[in-house]
Design an enzyme around this catalytic site. Structure first.
Site, PDB file in Angstrom:
ATOM      1  N   ASP A 115      36.176  38.911  43.047  1.00  0.00           N
ATOM      2  CA  ASP A 115      34.737  38.711  43.229  1.00  0.00           C
ATOM      3  C   ASP A 115      34.058  40.062  43.399  1.00  0.00           C
ATOM      4  O   ASP A 115      34.616  40.948  44.044  1.00  0.00           O
ATOM      5  CB  ASP A 115      34.487  37.876  44.478  1.00  0.00           C
ATOM      6  CG  ASP A 115      35.071  36.480  44.390  1.00  0.00           C
ATOM      7  OD1 ASP A 115      35.594  36.085  43.352  1.00  0.00           O
ATOM      8  OD2 ASP A 115      35.028  35.771  45.408  1.00  0.00           O
TER       9      ASP A 115
ATOM     10  N   HIS B 236      32.687  43.753  47.373  1.00  0.00           N
ATOM     11  CA  HIS B 236      32.629  42.395  47.907  1.00  0.00           C
ATOM     12  C   HIS B 236      32.537  42.470  49.428  1.00  0.00           C
ATOM     13  O   HIS B 236      32.503  43.547  49.991  1.00  0.00           O
ATOM     14  CB  HIS B 236      33.868  41.631  47.422  1.00  0.00           C
ATOM     15  CG  HIS B 236      33.758  40.140  47.566  1.00  0.00           C
ATOM     16  ND1 HIS B 236      32.623  39.430  47.243  1.00  0.00           N
ATOM     17  CD2 HIS B 236      34.656  39.217  47.996  1.00  0.00           C
ATOM     18  CE1 HIS B 236      32.833  38.147  47.478  1.00  0.00           C
ATOM     19  NE2 HIS B 236      34.053  37.989  47.938  1.00  0.00           N
TER      20      HIS B 236
ATOM     21  N   HIS C  90      41.827  39.546  46.431  1.00  0.00           N
ATOM     22  CA  HIS C  90      41.347  39.682  47.808  1.00  0.00           C
ATOM     23  C   HIS C  90      41.708  38.441  48.597  1.00  0.00           C
ATOM     24  O   HIS C  90      42.119  37.423  48.026  1.00  0.00           O
ATOM     25  CB  HIS C  90      39.836  39.950  47.843  1.00  0.00           C
ATOM     26  CG  HIS C  90      38.979  38.810  47.372  1.00  0.00           C
ATOM     27  ND1 HIS C  90      39.008  38.325  46.079  1.00  0.00           N
ATOM     28  CD2 HIS C  90      38.047  38.056  48.032  1.00  0.00           C
ATOM     29  CE1 HIS C  90      38.139  37.339  45.961  1.00  0.00           C
ATOM     30  NE2 HIS C  90      37.547  37.151  47.128  1.00  0.00           N
TER      31      HIS C  90
ATOM     32  N   HIS D 141      34.037  32.031  37.998  1.00  0.00           N
ATOM     33  CA  HIS D 141      33.746  31.952  39.432  1.00  0.00           C
ATOM     34  C   HIS D 141      32.385  31.288  39.678  1.00  0.00           C
ATOM     35  O   HIS D 141      31.528  31.796  40.408  1.00  0.00           O
ATOM     36  CB  HIS D 141      33.785  33.343  40.090  1.00  0.00           C
ATOM     37  CG  HIS D 141      34.014  33.274  41.580  1.00  0.00           C
ATOM     38  ND1 HIS D 141      32.984  33.295  42.489  1.00  0.00           N
ATOM     39  CD2 HIS D 141      35.144  33.144  42.310  1.00  0.00           C
ATOM     40  CE1 HIS D 141      33.477  33.208  43.710  1.00  0.00           C
ATOM     41  NE2 HIS D 141      34.784  33.116  43.630  1.00  0.00           N
TER      42      HIS D 141
ATOM     43  N   HIS E 233      40.293  35.919  50.278  1.00  0.00           N
ATOM     44  CA  HIS E 233      39.530  34.701  50.539  1.00  0.00           C
ATOM     45  C   HIS E 233      40.390  33.535  50.043  1.00  0.00           C
ATOM     46  O   HIS E 233      41.076  33.649  49.023  1.00  0.00           O
ATOM     47  CB  HIS E 233      38.171  34.728  49.824  1.00  0.00           C
ATOM     48  CG  HIS E 233      37.121  35.507  50.573  1.00  0.00           C
ATOM     49  ND1 HIS E 233      36.079  36.155  49.957  1.00  0.00           N
ATOM     50  CD2 HIS E 233      36.959  35.717  51.918  1.00  0.00           C
ATOM     51  CE1 HIS E 233      35.322  36.751  50.881  1.00  0.00           C
ATOM     52  NE2 HIS E 233      35.833  36.498  52.070  1.00  0.00           N
TER      53      HIS E 233
ATOM     54  N   ASP F 257      40.012  30.824  48.452  1.00  0.00           N
ATOM     55  CA  ASP F 257      39.932  30.263  47.103  1.00  0.00           C
ATOM     56  C   ASP F 257      40.657  31.142  46.081  1.00  0.00           C
ATOM     57  O   ASP F 257      40.730  30.782  44.905  1.00  0.00           O
ATOM     58  CB  ASP F 257      38.475  30.023  46.689  1.00  0.00           C
ATOM     59  CG  ASP F 257      37.612  31.269  46.760  1.00  0.00           C
ATOM     60  OD1 ASP F 257      37.783  32.066  47.706  1.00  0.00           O
ATOM     61  OD2 ASP F 257      36.762  31.457  45.871  1.00  0.00           O
ATOM     62  N   HIS F 258      41.225  32.260  46.535  1.00  0.00           N
ATOM     63  CA  HIS F 258      41.984  33.134  45.635  1.00  0.00           C
ATOM     64  C   HIS F 258      43.469  33.192  45.987  1.00  0.00           C
ATOM     65  O   HIS F 258      44.238  33.837  45.282  1.00  0.00           O
ATOM     66  CB  HIS F 258      41.382  34.545  45.630  1.00  0.00           C
ATOM     67  CG  HIS F 258      40.012  34.585  45.028  1.00  0.00           C
ATOM     68  ND1 HIS F 258      39.757  35.084  43.776  1.00  0.00           N
ATOM     69  CD2 HIS F 258      38.816  34.118  45.489  1.00  0.00           C
ATOM     70  CE1 HIS F 258      38.464  34.961  43.501  1.00  0.00           C
ATOM     71  NE2 HIS F 258      37.875  34.374  44.523  1.00  0.00           N
TER      72      HIS F 258
END
Lengths: 304, 304
Positions: B213, B143, B63, B271, B65, B67-68
């Site tokens: 997530d 999510h 996805h 995570h 975000h 941090d990914h």
């Protein structure tokens, strides 16, 4: 003495290694943090060095190669998560906003603070930032794409008052600011007490020059003349001198030649190529020309 | 046994810490590397884990975000500097290309290889990649934004021939491929030698599911049923259960409940929120529900 210290967050070059992060450093001037360049992973090294995100308001990006700016979006995103509200100003050459702004708009649309991008012209040396403590001037560099270094010059600090003398002459509070700034004191009966008797002078203003990335360029010498510390890129050793020229970089020896000609007090080498497992070869070659040379390293803190 | 092993490159959550990198991992299936998510700093941890960039052809992004996926541009840039020529395929949800493509075009315009972005629909579970060894199926997750996990299923391997028996029956080379795939052998005089006498069976095909997530979602259970290893996000401890629900994340205990109901063989938690200096609280809470649980950690290699 008030702080004027440099933290190295990354001093590797484009190809990352397990030895060095890409370029980034932070100058702490009287508890204001100024970041210079922001390669990938900068925010993590910032934490490792125990610096405070809340003290950071200005970032200076020398040029738009990824190893000098890929860490910006992650840092901006984290500042948002931490609830920052004050504006963050990025000083850079033209072009960054075309890729950074869409990223901010997409990934950080809930950020509670503004990111301002202020563009400078890397071809001239001019003051691009100024506050009561410091001025920042660009240093035109010679690289494959538009690129500038940064000269941080502390402003002359006010003299420190000598409390015993202030009491002895019974000097009113309203006079003190003027005396700190250099005025003499005139007593009621017209006698002049010279400034130097009432104060001790502040230390000399300090200066720091960041020059990365750049080929050997004597044109920078007048701008960086006499600085307390010069960080000059030293991507290559003597054996790779041709490669340095070809790619718009310097050898360690060339960095030292610039340091010597500019009569700086100390030289720090950085932006090390991934090809040298041990950077001491660079230190040795530079020290032959300019003995007061040190190697940058992640986590190093240099107090000026 | 042929490789099927997982390297954890990052198992922290959005706010980076000095303990954990943002999300990324690499699955090595018979020397092909499959990357899952690519937070900032992934390329450095990839090097630290001594993985080979040349073996990496597919990246799966769960996805959008930061941090990914903030590590993608640095990784792509480095692959270009290393002279890669083969295409790199990024499998992801719609939207990534809007920010990534302008970055590639600006920062990596000399890259000698193509970056292909293949978009999947995160709302359905479907096969999005397949080769002779493995298939990859999406796992719809719950999510704040569109998000999918990934199920890697090894294909049934061919049986191993028993050389002594092959020689004994004097079996011609042209027959061997069929026998490996399950055929019996018929001798010249019509006698049937059963497959099982000529071979030993390959090990059972292995499977790995990545779910991050996601909030607690029993809907994923039919898709991940019985996998050898489940990586399930466990951002929060029991005390922050309300926060987990609010932010579309899971507690460690919820991850364990899913593992138990899906009858998986082993659970790995990851995570981790920055708020827990010691992740053992998460391990304890999950282990009460599902004992065969381990904590992810940077540098961990899990062989399946």
């Amino acid at each position: 003495m008030e702080k004027f210290e440099l933290d190295i967050l990354g001093c590797g070059s484009a190809t990352p290694t397990t030895l060095h992060n890409p370029s980034s450093q932070v100058l702490n001037i009287r508890e204001k943090l100024f970041m210079i360049d922001c390669g990938e992973g900068t925010q993590l090294q910032f934490r490792r060095n125990k610096l405070r995100f809340g003290r950071l308001n200005h970032i200076f990006i020398s040029h738009l190669h990824g190893d000098h700016c890929f860490g910006l979006i992650g840092l901006i995103s984290t500042l948002g998560l931490l609830g920052r509200t004050g504006a963050l100003v990025i000083h850079t050459v033209a072009g960054l906003e075309n890729t950074l702004r869409p990223e901010i708009d997409f990934f950080c649309k809930d950020n509670p603070f503004e990111v301002k991008v202020e563009v400078f012209n890397p071809k001239v040396s001019e003051v691009i930032y100024e506050d009561r403590s410091v001025s920042v001037k660009t240093i035109p560099l010679l690289h494959r794409i538009p690129c500038a270094g940064f000269l941080f010059q502390e402003k002359q600090k006010e003299a420190h008052l000598l409390p015993d003398m202030i009491r002895f002459y019974n000097i009113p509070v309203r006079e003190l600011a003027k005396i700190k700034q250099g005025a003499d004191f005139v007593t009621e009966d017209g006698k002049i007490v010279p400034h130097g008797r009432l104060t001790i002078p502040a230390g000399p203003p300090r200066s720091y020059a960041y020059c990365s990335d750049t080929a050997y360029s004597e044109k920078i010498i007048p701008v960086i003349e006499g600085v307390d510390l010069l960080y000059h890129e030293a991507t290559f050793a003597d054996t790779d001198k041709a490669r340095a020229k070809e790619t718009g970089h310097s050898t360690a020896r060339q960095a030292a030649q610039i340091a010597k000609m500019a009569n700086v007090k100390k030289l720090m080498l950085g932006h090390f190529s991934a090809r040298y497992p041990d950077n001491n070869i660079l230190l040795e070659e530079a020290s032959e020309v300019f003995p007061n040379t040190v190697l940058a390293n992640e986590g190093l803190r240099e107090k000026l």
